[in-house]
Motif scaffolding. Structure first.
Motif, short mmCIF file in Angstrom:
data_model
loop_
_atom_site.label_atom_id
_atom_site.label_comp_id
_atom_site.label_asym_id
_atom_site.label_seq_id
_atom_site.Cartn_x
_atom_site.Cartn_y
_atom_site.Cartn_z
N CYS A 48 -13.72 -56.74 65.62
CA CYS A 48 -14.08 -58.16 65.68
C CYS A 48 -12.86 -59.00 66.05
O CYS A 48 -11.78 -58.81 65.50
CB CYS A 48 -14.62 -58.63 64.33
SG CYS A 48 -16.04 -57.71 63.75
N VAL A 58 -16.80 -57.34 69.31
CA VAL A 58 -17.59 -58.57 69.23
C VAL A 58 -16.63 -59.73 68.98
O VAL A 58 -15.66 -59.60 68.24
CB VAL A 58 -18.67 -58.51 68.12
CG1 VAL A 58 -19.70 -57.43 68.43
CG2 VAL A 58 -18.07 -58.28 66.76
N ASP A 60 -15.26 -63.29 67.49
CA ASP A 60 -15.44 -64.02 66.24
C ASP A 60 -16.57 -65.03 66.41
O ASP A 60 -16.80 -65.55 67.49
CB ASP A 60 -14.16 -64.74 65.84
CG ASP A 60 -13.09 -63.79 65.32
OD1 ASP A 60 -13.40 -62.60 65.08
OD2 ASP A 60 -11.94 -64.23 65.14
N ARG A 61 -17.24 -65.32 65.30
CA ARG A 61 -18.40 -66.22 65.34
C ARG A 61 -18.26 -67.28 64.26
O ARG A 61 -17.91 -66.94 63.14
CB ARG A 61 -19.66 -65.38 65.11
CG ARG A 61 -20.93 -66.20 65.14
CD ARG A 61 -22.12 -65.33 64.87
NE ARG A 61 -23.28 -66.20 64.73
CZ ARG A 61 -24.49 -65.84 65.01
NH1 ARG A 61 -24.74 -64.63 65.46
NH2 ARG A 61 -25.48 -66.67 64.85
N ASN A 73 -18.19 -62.94 59.90
CA ASN A 73 -19.46 -63.56 60.31
C ASN A 73 -20.03 -62.84 61.53
O ASN A 73 -21.22 -62.54 61.60
CB ASN A 73 -19.25 -65.05 60.57
CG ASN A 73 -20.54 -65.81 60.73
OD1 ASN A 73 -21.53 -65.54 60.06
ND2 ASN A 73 -20.53 -66.78 61.63
N ALA A 74 -19.17 -62.56 62.49
CA ALA A 74 -19.62 -61.83 63.69
C ALA A 74 -20.15 -60.46 63.31
O ALA A 74 -21.19 -60.02 63.81
CB ALA A 74 -18.46 -61.71 64.68
N HIS A 77 -23.64 -60.63 61.57
CA HIS A 77 -24.73 -60.93 62.51
C HIS A 77 -25.00 -59.74 63.44
O HIS A 77 -26.15 -59.42 63.73
CB HIS A 77 -24.44 -62.21 63.28
CG HIS A 77 -24.68 -63.43 62.45
ND1 HIS A 77 -23.75 -63.92 61.57
CD2 HIS A 77 -25.76 -64.22 62.31
CE1 HIS A 77 -24.24 -64.97 60.95
NE2 HIS A 77 -25.47 -65.17 61.38
N TYR A 78 -23.95 -59.09 63.90
CA TYR A 78 -24.11 -57.90 64.72
C TYR A 78 -24.86 -56.82 63.92
O TYR A 78 -25.78 -56.18 64.43
CB TYR A 78 -22.74 -57.38 65.18
CG TYR A 78 -22.81 -56.11 65.98
CD1 TYR A 78 -22.94 -56.16 67.37
CD2 TYR A 78 -22.73 -54.87 65.37
CE1 TYR A 78 -23.00 -54.99 68.12
CE2 TYR A 78 -22.80 -53.70 66.11
CZ TYR A 78 -22.93 -53.76 67.48
OH TYR A 78 -22.99 -52.60 68.22
N GLU A 136 -22.55 -68.24 57.38
CA GLU A 136 -22.71 -69.19 58.50
C GLU A 136 -22.67 -70.63 57.97
O GLU A 136 -22.01 -71.49 58.54
CB GLU A 136 -24.04 -68.91 59.22
CG GLU A 136 -24.23 -69.64 60.50
CD GLU A 136 -23.61 -68.93 61.69
OE1 GLU A 136 -23.26 -69.64 62.64
OE2 GLU A 136 -23.47 -67.70 61.69
#
Length: 174
Positions: A48, A58, A60-61, A73-74, A77-78, A136
């Motif tokens: 991440c 992935v 970062d989210r 967070n990423a 969700h993944y 989130e």
């Protein structure tokens, strides 16, 4: 339990002075040591917060530069999108993850509705996928502290003796 390993590697390594994930410890890159330890305990592993050849990566989210919570967070969700039950997270700078880390943390969660983190290394934790919406919302309210989120999420703190390493400066590799 279907478990996703997540290497949180989006930091800038300011104290280290170079790409910490590629620094060598006992002959191996730090990121590869962490990936190997997680792979032995998880059904899949992702990185991440950065692009790393040879790994599923992935971003970062919801955005970069949110610290470890952006990577977590990423990962959550993944994991949800891919049908995993939980995420076992670790920073790319912790080369001595125990081979039974997931088992120890799972024993402390009591159910998949709780999380468990390592007391001295909160980036190392076991997080149920269901907690993704809570994270989130925490980030949307400008939450950035990993300990703050862990407390809000009711995470249990687990102590390891000896403590897990944390490579922050080149001299820590010695």
């Amino acid at each position: 339990m279907k478990l996703l390993g997540a290497i949180l590697a989006g930091g800038q390594a300011r104290r280290f002075g170079s790409d910490k994930a590629h620094a060598r410890y006992e002959g191996f890159r730090l990121i590869d040591r962490v990936a190997e330890a997680l792979s032995a305990q998880c059904d899949a592993v992702i990185v991440c917060g950065r692009e790393e050849p040879g790994y599923t990566c992935v971003p970062d989210r919801p955005a970069p530069d949110l610290g470890p919570l952006g990577g977590l967070n990423a990962a959550l969700h993944y994991a949800e999108e891919q049908g995993f039950d939980a995420v076992l997270s670790a920073g790319c700078d912790i080369p001595n993850l125990p081979p039974d880390l997931a088992e120890i943390l799972a024993a402390e969660t009591l159910s998949l509705h709780r999380s468990a983190i390592v007391q001295s290394q909160p980036v190392v934790g076991l997080w149920p996928v269901a907690i993704g919406k809570e994270l989130e919302a925490f980030l949307a309210d400008d939450g950035r502290a990993l300990y703050g989120f862990a407390e809000e999420a009711g995470a249990r703190m687990v102590r390891f003796d000896p403590p897990l390493m944390n490579i922050n400066r080149p001299e820590d590799l010695a």
